[in-house]
Design a protein around this motif. Structure first.
Motif, PDB file in Angstrom:
ATOM      1  N   GLY A 264     -51.841  28.998  -5.681  1.00  7.95           N
ATOM      2  CA  GLY A 264     -51.812  30.450  -5.554  1.00  7.95           C
ATOM      3  C   GLY A 264     -53.108  30.992  -4.974  1.00  7.95           C
ATOM      4  N   VAL A 267     -53.286  30.262  -1.210  1.00 10.01           N
ATOM      5  CA  VAL A 267     -52.463  31.175  -0.411  1.00 10.01           C
ATOM      6  C   VAL A 267     -53.217  32.485  -0.186  1.00 10.01           C
ATOM      7  CG1 VAL A 267     -50.344  32.538  -0.391  1.00 10.01           C
ATOM      8  CG2 VAL A 267     -50.271  30.148  -1.105  1.00 10.01           C
ATOM      9  N   GLN A 268     -53.871  32.987  -1.226  1.00  2.30           N
ATOM     10  CA  GLN A 268     -54.633  34.230  -1.106  1.00  2.30           C
ATOM     11  C   GLN A 268     -55.803  34.082  -0.134  1.00  2.30           C
ATOM     12  OE1 GLN A 268     -55.802  35.369  -5.054  1.00  2.30           O
ATOM     13  NE2 GLN A 268     -53.738  35.959  -5.675  1.00  2.30           N
ATOM     14  N   ARG A 270     -55.799  32.217   2.450  1.00  5.65           N
ATOM     15  CA  ARG A 270     -55.244  31.807   3.740  1.00  5.65           C
ATOM     16  C   ARG A 270     -55.516  30.335   4.061  1.00  5.65           C
ATOM     17  NH1 ARG A 270     -57.174  35.670   8.289  1.00  5.65           N
ATOM     18  NH2 ARG A 270     -59.154  35.463   7.198  1.00  5.65           N
ATOM     19  N   THR A 273     -50.275  28.438   3.754  1.00  4.45           N
ATOM     20  CA  THR A 273     -49.292  29.461   4.076  1.00  4.45           C
ATOM     21  C   THR A 273     -48.355  29.674   2.892  1.00  4.45           C
ATOM     22  OG1 THR A 273     -47.661  27.903   4.962  1.00  4.45           O
ATOM     23  CG2 THR A 273     -49.353  28.725   6.487  1.00  4.45           C
ATOM     24  N   PRO A 274     -47.747  30.862   2.768  1.00  2.00           N
ATOM     25  CA  PRO A 274     -46.799  31.091   1.674  1.00  2.00           C
ATOM     26  C   PRO A 274     -45.646  30.084   1.672  1.00  2.00           C
ATOM     27  CG  PRO A 274     -47.430  33.183   2.672  1.00  2.00           C
ATOM     28  CD  PRO A 274     -48.008  32.110   3.540  1.00  2.00           C
ATOM     29  N   GLY A 277     -46.933  26.934   0.304  1.00  2.00           N
ATOM     30  CA  GLY A 277     -47.174  27.130  -1.122  1.00  2.00           C
ATOM     31  C   GLY A 277     -45.899  26.986  -1.936  1.00  2.00           C
ATOM     32  N   ASP A 278     -44.808  27.593  -1.439  1.00  2.00           N
ATOM     33  CA  ASP A 278     -43.518  27.471  -2.136  1.00  2.00           C
ATOM     34  C   ASP A 278     -43.057  26.010  -2.159  1.00  2.00           C
ATOM     35  OD1 ASP A 278     -43.476  30.176  -2.576  1.00  2.00           O
ATOM     36  OD2 ASP A 278     -42.184  30.632  -0.865  1.00  2.00           O
TER      37      ASP A 278
END
Length: 316
Positions: A264, A267-268, A270, A273-274, A277-278
């Motif tokens: 997490g 991702v914040q 950068r 990437t989201p 991350g998923d």
């Protein structure tokens, strides 16, 4: 005195590795997919099977495992050198694998096995029982006591620390340097105590430095540019490879929960990437399910904290 590593006493179950099998079973292949090595070439997967049989270590509890690392290689195209990233698969064991082998031999021979307290020292050379400084220690010392005989080893931080392209410590060594160097010292001490049994087997903590890239002078120079920049493509690729490795290496749910939170934060920043991350969180969820397969608990992950929360265990 040495003892042959016993490989015939293995846990029963769909994922149990037998001495006589020559390829992975369908259930084992499915588990390999879940722990992130399903894309490895068949030859590499069979070598992993051989090493699991030879050492008696369980690849599905991460006592021995295979890691695909993005490695930069230079290729000459015409008159220019071009850098490219390729995936290379290597088989490693962790310090837990060393401990299992040593304990198995001690039990087989009726010997005692113990440790002195781990110690760390800084540049001043003073040994301490606990490391509280923010800066990493200069070295760690571990002593293994085999049947009353003491085998001591010292590991220097500079010899084993793993770095990034710009020469900085990677995330694990930067945040857990005292723990990582202690694992290296323990591996050295265990190999001294059991030289014939552990010869040719090295831990991931020891071998991480072998992947250290040369310092990128250009990247170091651009840090001082007046225009702030986010993480570069190479740094993001390196972080993603590290995240995959740590998820595959994690041996307990607490470690996976910590990785959930680290993802997490990445991702914040950068750094990830989201979408990636998923995908990484999906791998963590699947790893937890595999860990809890014996008791089949219901799994729930707190999306805010990353804590992995089991419901009541469902009786089989």
């Amino acid at each position: 005195m040495s003892a042959e590593i016993e490989t015939h006493q293995r846990p029963a179950g769909a994922l149990a590795v037998s001495d006589g099998q020559t390829e992975w079973t369908p259930a084992q292949r499915a588990a390999l997919e879940q722990i992130g090595v399903g894309d490895a070439p068949i030859g590499d997967q069979l070598v992993l099977l051989h090493q699991a049989q030879r050492t008696g270590l369980d690849p599905f509890t991460k006592q021995i495992y295979m890691i695909g690392r993005k490695t930069k290689e230079s290729e000459k195209v015409g008159n220019a050198w071009v850098d490219k990233y390729v995936t290379k698969w290597t088989i490693q064991t962790g310090i837990d694998g060393y401990r299992v082998i040593a304990r198995r031999i001690a039990d087989r021979l009726g010997e005692t096995l113990g440790y002195d307290d781990t110690q760390w020292c800084g540049a001043d050379g003073v040994w301490r029982d606990v490391w509280l400084n923010q800066e990493p220690p200069a070295a760690a010392k571990v002593a293994v006591i085999r049947n009353g005989e003491r085998f001591s080893a010292v590991a220097r931080f500079a010899s084993y620390a793993q770095t990034k392209r710009n020469g900085d410590l990677n995330q694990q060594w930067a945040t857990m340097g005292d723990v990582m160097i202690a694992k290296c010292a323990e591996a050295l001490a265990l190999r001294r105590a059991y030289p014939q049994d552990l010869a040719g087997i090295y831990t991931a903590e020891e071998m991480g430095q072998a992947d250290n890239p040369p310092v990128d002078v250009t990247a170091t120079a651009t840090v001082h540019s007046s225009t702030p920049a986010g993480p570069g493509e190479a740094e993001r690729a390196e972080w993603l490879a590290w995240a995959h490795e740590e998820i595959a290496r994690a041996a307990d749910r607490e470690t996976l929960g910590n990785l959930w939170r680290v993802i997490g934060e990445a991702v914040q920043q950068r750094l990830c990437t989201p979408v990636n991350g998923d995908s990484l969180r999906g791998q963590i969820t699947e790893r937890v399910k595999i860990m809890d397969a014996a008791t089949t608990p219901a799994i729930d992950i707190n999306p805010d904290t990353g804590e992995i929360i089991p419901d009541e265990v469902v009786a089989p």
